[in-house]
Design a protein around this motif. Structure first.
Motif, PDB file in Angstrom:
ATOM      1  N   ARG A   1      48.863  41.450  40.866  1.00 32.20           N
ATOM      2  CA  ARG A   1      50.015  42.385  41.143  1.00 32.20           C
ATOM      3  C   ARG A   1      51.040  41.238  41.469  1.00 32.20           C
ATOM      4  O   ARG A   1      50.922  40.455  42.168  1.00 32.20           O
ATOM      5  CB  ARG A   1      49.789  43.057  42.624  1.00 32.20           C
TER       6      ARG A   1
ATOM      7  N   ALA B   1      53.513  48.326  46.531  1.00 30.82           N
ATOM      8  CA  ALA B   1      52.842  48.573  47.615  1.00 30.82           C
ATOM      9  C   ALA B   1      51.366  47.789  47.359  1.00 30.82           C
ATOM     10  O   ALA B   1      50.756  48.264  46.415  1.00 30.82           O
ATOM     11  CB  ALA B   1      52.677  50.225  47.698  1.00 30.82           C
ATOM     12  N   SER B   2      51.453  46.819  48.108  1.00 26.65           N
ATOM     13  CA  SER B   2      49.896  45.868  47.935  1.00 26.65           C
ATOM     14  C   SER B   2      50.130  44.956  49.220  1.00 26.65           C
ATOM     15  O   SER B   2      50.975  44.399  49.545  1.00 26.65           O
ATOM     16  CB  SER B   2      50.095  45.095  46.620  1.00 26.65           C
ATOM     17  N   GLY B   3      48.890  45.198  49.832  1.00 25.89           N
ATOM     18  CA  GLY B   3      48.806  44.164  50.953  1.00 25.89           C
ATOM     19  C   GLY B   3      48.645  42.762  50.699  1.00 25.89           C
ATOM     20  O   GLY B   3      49.135  41.945  51.319  1.00 25.89           O
ATOM     21  N   LEU B   4      48.213  42.562  49.473  1.00 26.86           N
ATOM     22  CA  LEU B   4      48.282  41.073  48.881  1.00 26.86           C
ATOM     23  C   LEU B   4      49.571  40.620  49.084  1.00 26.86           C
ATOM     24  O   LEU B   4      50.014  39.268  49.415  1.00 26.86           O
ATOM     25  CB  LEU B   4      47.475  41.127  47.576  1.00 26.86           C
TER      26      LEU B   4
ATOM     27  N   TYR C   1      42.048  46.027  34.223  1.00 28.12           N
ATOM     28  CA  TYR C   1      42.536  46.524  35.744  1.00 28.12           C
ATOM     29  C   TYR C   1      42.089  47.957  36.144  1.00 28.12           C
ATOM     30  O   TYR C   1      41.367  47.919  37.110  1.00 28.12           O
ATOM     31  CB  TYR C   1      44.236  46.585  35.312  1.00 28.12           C
TER      32      TYR C   1
ATOM     33  N   TRP D   1      36.022  47.265  42.597  1.00 28.78           N
ATOM     34  CA  TRP D   1      36.627  47.862  44.044  1.00 28.78           C
ATOM     35  C   TRP D   1      35.645  48.733  44.391  1.00 28.78           C
ATOM     36  O   TRP D   1      35.251  48.597  45.895  1.00 28.78           O
ATOM     37  CB  TRP D   1      37.830  48.493  43.549  1.00 28.78           C
TER      38      TRP D   1
ATOM     39  N   ASP E   1      42.045  37.326  44.798  1.00 30.31           N
ATOM     40  CA  ASP E   1      41.292  38.667  44.640  1.00 30.31           C
ATOM     41  C   ASP E   1      40.622  38.963  43.489  1.00 30.31           C
ATOM     42  O   ASP E   1      40.141  38.268  42.656  1.00 30.31           O
ATOM     43  CB  ASP E   1      42.430  39.871  44.652  1.00 30.31           C
ATOM     44  N   TYR E   2      39.963  40.254  43.596  1.00 30.73           N
ATOM     45  CA  TYR E   2      38.850  40.695  42.743  1.00 30.73           C
ATOM     46  C   TYR E   2      39.067  40.644  41.363  1.00 30.73           C
ATOM     47  O   TYR E   2      38.036  40.879  40.459  1.00 30.73           O
ATOM     48  CB  TYR E   2      38.126  41.952  43.134  1.00 30.73           C
ATOM     49  N   HIS E   3      40.382  40.581  41.085  1.00 31.44           N
ATOM     50  CA  HIS E   3      40.433  40.680  39.503  1.00 31.44           C
ATOM     51  C   HIS E   3      40.233  39.471  38.957  1.00 31.44           C
ATOM     52  O   HIS E   3      40.352  39.259  37.480  1.00 31.44           O
ATOM     53  CB  HIS E   3      42.357  40.875  39.429  1.00 31.44           C
TER      54      HIS E   3
ATOM     55  N   HIS F   1      40.329  39.645  48.582  1.00 29.77           N
ATOM     56  CA  HIS F   1      41.218  40.501  49.682  1.00 29.77           C
ATOM     57  C   HIS F   1      40.630  41.729  49.923  1.00 29.77           C
ATOM     58  O   HIS F   1      40.939  42.721  50.928  1.00 29.77           O
ATOM     59  CB  HIS F   1      42.531  40.877  49.085  1.00 29.77           C
ATOM     60  N   ILE F   2      39.127  41.868  49.533  1.00 33.16           N
ATOM     61  CA  ILE F   2      38.452  43.115  49.857  1.00 33.16           C
ATOM     62  C   ILE F   2      37.204  42.734  50.537  1.00 33.16           C
ATOM     63  O   ILE F   2      36.738  41.524  50.339  1.00 33.16           O
ATOM     64  CB  ILE F   2      38.206  44.070  48.572  1.00 33.16           C
TER      65      ILE F   2
ATOM     66  N   ARG G   1      48.319  53.481  50.393  1.00 28.86           N
ATOM     67  CA  ARG G   1      48.057  53.746  49.132  1.00 28.86           C
ATOM     68  C   ARG G   1      47.263  54.955  49.068  1.00 28.86           C
ATOM     69  O   ARG G   1      46.320  55.132  49.904  1.00 28.86           O
ATOM     70  CB  ARG G   1      47.535  52.534  48.166  1.00 28.86           C
TER      71      ARG G   1
ATOM     72  N   ARG H   1      46.979  53.700  41.139  1.00 24.33           N
ATOM     73  CA  ARG H   1      45.952  53.558  40.026  1.00 24.33           C
ATOM     74  C   ARG H   1      45.564  54.975  39.553  1.00 24.33           C
ATOM     75  O   ARG H   1      44.469  55.265  39.376  1.00 24.33           O
ATOM     76  CB  ARG H   1      44.693  52.976  40.360  1.00 24.33           C
TER      77      ARG H   1
HETATM   78  C1  G6P Z   1      44.522  45.808  47.378  1.00 25.16           C
HETATM   79  C2  G6P Z   1      43.981  44.580  46.724  1.00 25.16           C
HETATM   80  C3  G6P Z   1      45.464  43.948  46.086  1.00 25.16           C
HETATM   81  C4  G6P Z   1      46.039  45.157  45.429  1.00 25.16           C
HETATM   82  C5  G6P Z   1      46.512  46.186  46.223  1.00 25.16           C
HETATM   83  C6  G6P Z   1      47.142  47.210  45.692  1.00 25.16           C
HETATM   84  O1  G6P Z   1      45.094  45.434  48.596  1.00 25.16           O
HETATM   85  O2  G6P Z   1      43.399  43.751  47.515  1.00 25.16           O
HETATM   86  O3  G6P Z   1      45.015  43.097  45.107  1.00 25.16           O
HETATM   87  O4  G6P Z   1      47.475  44.484  44.873  1.00 25.16           O
HETATM   88  O5  G6P Z   1      45.283  46.769  46.901  1.00 25.16           O
HETATM   89  O6  G6P Z   1      46.592  47.790  44.361  1.00 25.16           O
HETATM   90  P1  G6P Z   1      47.180  47.701  43.250  1.00 25.16           P
HETATM   91  O7  G6P Z   1      45.935  48.079  42.158  1.00 25.16           O
HETATM   92  O8  G6P Z   1      48.351  48.617  43.048  1.00 25.16           O
HETATM   93  O9  G6P Z   1      47.511  46.200  42.890  1.00 25.16           O
END
Ligand code: G6P
Length: 756
Positions: free
Chosen positions: A277, A295-298, A357, A366, A413-415, A437-438, A550, A588
């Motif tokens: 992201r 919108a992303s905590g990361l 993704y 996820w 992160d997991y990506h 992050h998860i 989200r 998503r």
């Molecule tokens: C979580 C994940 C982040 C991600 C966010 C938003 O916080 O740890 O890597 O960016 O969700 O999700 P998205 O798929 O929109 O990036």
């Protein structure tokens, strides 16, 4: 002297001067034209008279000559006619002209001498006159001269009249032009200046609602001043914080402290981050291209870190105007004002995005890592795309770090589980950390992934693997222990595999409290009272709750709504008085589970609303669109309680954002015990989101908690969030990573006291 008075004088002088100049030239031109007309007229008369007079002069017929001149004496403005012989002796003259004619005018002498026609204006006792002297010829040459005088006084009187009119014109013009200009100045300069001054006063006073920002000509100036004001208020806040820290001898991390720390640790190399992201998307909007924070905590967490260190962030370009805003190397400096670091965008095709993704990352890893009872889906083609996209990002990153020796890379992160090994393979000197992050589940849960070994091998390419809490670290180490040939060093939480050491550490991610405190009510942000905020949303209520998520099945949104329903069932006195505002950003949505969840959330809210709502009130206000931080902050500040009811969550930064926003030390936090944040915030009201009754009780407790208890809990939570902020997270992670010797040398373990 005031500007307007000086302006008026300058204006009067210049307008008068210009108008006078114009009047002078016009009057002169008209006078000239009158003189030319008179000249033409006398020449015409002279030529016809000369033809008649010539034979009479030659023949010496002076009587007939006298009669001829007398016949024409009353012709139009003729003042008199005289005839002379070749010696300049007067032969004939009209009565009344003798005084002038006897002294043989200069023009007559010249005509006699040169044989040319002469004209001139002359002054006589009777007034100004025009004379034309025409030579008369016989066979031997000039035999005499005929002189005709016209009265030219009318030219003077008309010129004087013209001047009078012109002066009146000049005066009128000056008055009109000066009046119009001053009016225009007043409307277009003075009024906006007064408005600007008022706005600056408000800004300086830090008013929550400064008068509307100046527009038009002053907009660029206002823009610069806003930047200046916010830099000043940030500096002021930083200085205050420094003073507080000095006073309390605390060791809180700030943006400036992190900057110095990173400079010192990195010793000249730069900081690189990689995530899927991106922190800013450029999107096309009606007024041009807009920058939007996803919108992303990361993103919430990492943004302040990059801002403080001016590094490079590699991420996927997902905005529809992203390609237009990058340079030829796919880089763009962000944020807009003032730019603080570089964003390098990586472009994915639809297929890549679908497999990498939506597929492997979000339908596979996820749900694999979140225990929320959604079954992970693993497809071979998604795995293939995941590997290819990891490779693509690795190439982009290798490209970015090429000029730097021993660069520091923070993979997010997991990506990107495969990225650390891919980078290390090419650049063993790079210091690489991956932050997950998860949650990391237990080995049995993770073991269902058909490619768990490859994922672990990729992750173990990193020098440091970070998780939010120790429990996730333990799960990870146990998973590695079961799945791979390796040595787990439990005494220092590390994995030794084929000579490479990976430290496994908890780093509790957080928010940037220094900004949050001042940002909670930044100048320009309408800080609305609860009543007017709710009125804007179309409800009237005494109490208000807030949720920000989200739309994700891990967040427990329908469970939360059912808790609200149970609360209203159990406590009917709150019907009509308590409203819960849920900010829910669609996420998503190409994944069926997420798409269906939007409907589920909407249906639940609607069902509960239908059950309890009245004319002016409903229990749930559901706002299903992405909101900016600026929009969310007033909601945090106005709420009695915030609900975070994740079924499973790595950390959950909404909980920390809410606490950071409450500088009034009010508001209660209801927090799922399955969110990582619950380990750090024991003063929240802890809930099991699957237990509807417990949720209902928690809402009631939050609303009825004694004021003192609420303040004390919030004060303690704020102290935790302030102390364990995002700068501390980054300092711990970067400090740990920089202690690693590049080129696979054994790491120097850092003294924990150094970054505590
Ligand atoms: C979580 C994940 C982040 C991600 C966010 C938003 O916080 O740890 O890597 O960016 O969700 O999700 P998205 O798929 O929109 O990036």
């Amino acid at each position: 002297m005031r500007l307007t008075s000086r302006l008026s004088i300058a204006l009067i002088l210049s307008v008068a001067l210009v108008s006078m100049g114009i009047a002078y030239y016009q009057t002169r031109a008209q006078t000239e034209s009158m003189r030319r007309d008179l000249e033409r007229q006398s020449l015409m008369l002279g030529e016809s008279l000369a033809r008649a007079a010539e034979p009479l002069v030659v023949d010496g017929s002076n009587d007939r000559l006298q009669r001829l001149v007398e016949r024409f004496k009353d012709h139009e403005s003729v003042a008199g006619i005289a005839a002379y012989d070749g010696a300049g002796k007067l032969l004939a003259v009209t009565p009344g002209l003798a005084a002038i004619a006897n002294r043989t005018p200069k023009a007559v002498n010249e005509a006699l001498r040169n044989g040319w026609v002469r004209t001139a204006f002359l002054e006589s006792p009777a007034g100004p006159r025009h004379i034309v002297a025409l030579p008369l010829y016989d066979d031997d040459g000039v035999a005499g001269v005929l002189a005709i005088l016209h009265d030219a006084s009318y030219i003077e009187s008309r010129t004087a009249a013209l001047w009078r009119r012109a002066l009146v014109g000049v005066a009128v013009q000056t008055v009109i032009i000066v009046a119009i200009t001053l009016l225009a100045v007043r409307l277009s300069v003075r009024r906006p200046i007064l408005h600007m001054a008022q706005w600056l006063r408000d800004l300086r006073a830090g008013k929550a609602l400064p008068s509307a920002k100046p527009a038009g000509e002053f907009e660029p100036l206002a823009h610069e001043v806003t930047q200046l004001a916010s830099s000043l208020s940030e500096a002021r806040a930083a200085a205050q914080q420094e003073a507080r820290l000095r006073y309390s001898a605390e060791s809180t991390w700030t943006m400036d402290r992190l900057r110095l720390f990173v400079e010192e640790r990195l010793g000249g190399t730069r900081l690189f981050a990689v995530s899927n992201r991106e922190p800013y998307e450029h999107r096309r909007a009606s007024g041009g291209i807009q920058m939007v924070t996803p919108a992303s905590g990361l993103v919430t967490a990492l943004e302040p870190v990059l801002r403080s260190c001016d590094g490079t962030w590699v991420a996927q370009g997902t905005g529809d105007a992203d390609r237009e805003t990058v340079d030829e190397f796919d880089r763009v400096r962000v944020p807009a004002e003032p730019p603080q670091y570089t964003l390098r965008r990586v472009w994915l095709s639809r297929e890549e995005e679908r497999g990498f993704y939506y597929g492997f990352a979000n339908e596979g890893i996820w749900p694999l890592c979140h225990i929320a009872h959604t079954r992970p889906i693993f497809r071979a083609e998604d795995w293939q795309a995941y590997r290819e996209v990891n490779r693509k990002f690795a190439e982009a990153l290798l490209d970015e770090i090429a000029p730097d020796a021993s660069p520091v890379v923070l993979v997010q992160d997991y990506h990107f589980a495969l990225l650390p090994a891919m980078i290390k393979e090419q650049r063993p000197d790079a210091r690489v950390a991956i932050f997950w992050h998860i949650p990391w589940p237990n080995p049995e849960a993770f073991g269902i992934c058909p490619w768990q070994r490859e994922l672990l091998e990729g992750l173990l390419g990193a020098d440091v693997a970070g998780f939010h809490i120790q429990a996730h670290c333990n799960n990870f180490l146990e998973t590695v222990d079961r799945a791979l040939e390796s040595r787990i060093e439990w005494e220092r939480f590390a994995v030794n595999r084929a000579g490479h050491l990976t430290l496994v550490r908890p780093f509790a991610i957080s928010v940037s409290t220094d900004c949050a405190e001042s940002a909670a009510r930044p100048a320009g942000l309408p800080h609305l009272e609860r009543a007017s905020l709710l009125a804007r949303l179309g409800v009237r209520a005494t109490y208000m709750g807030v949720g920000v998520d989200r739309i994700d099945y891990t967040k427990g949104i329908p469970e939360r709504f059912r808790g609200i329903e149970a609360f209203l069932e159990n406590c009917p006195s709150y019907r009509g008085r308590f409203t819960f505002v849920q900010v829910a950003s669609p996420s998503r949505t190409l994944i069926a589970r997420y798409h269906d969840l939007i409907h589920e959330v909407e249906n639940e809210a609607e069902r509960i609303n239908r059950r309890f709502q009245t004319a002016n009130w409903r229990p749930i206000v559901l706002l299903t669109r992405q909101h900016s931080h600026q929009e969310i902050l007033p909601l945090y500040c106005a709420a009695d309680l915030c609900m975070v009811t994740s079924l499973h969550d790595g950390m959950n930064l909404v909980a920390k954002e809410f606490v950071a926003a409450r500088d009034d030390e009010q508001g209660a936090l209801i927090l799922s015990r399955f969110a990582g944040a619950s380990y750090e915030l024991p003063d929240a009201l802890m809930v099991n989101p699957y237990d509807t009754g417990e949720l209902a009780n928690a809402i009631r407790r939050a609303l009825e908690m004694p004021a003192r208890e609420r303040t004390e809990r919030m004060r303690r939570m704020r102290a935790v969030v302030r102390e364990r902020n995002i700068y501390r997270w980054a300092a711990n992670l970067i400090g740990e990573l920089c202690a690693v010797r590049p080129q696979s040398e054994p790491p120097l373990l850092q003294d924990p006291a150094e970054v505590a």
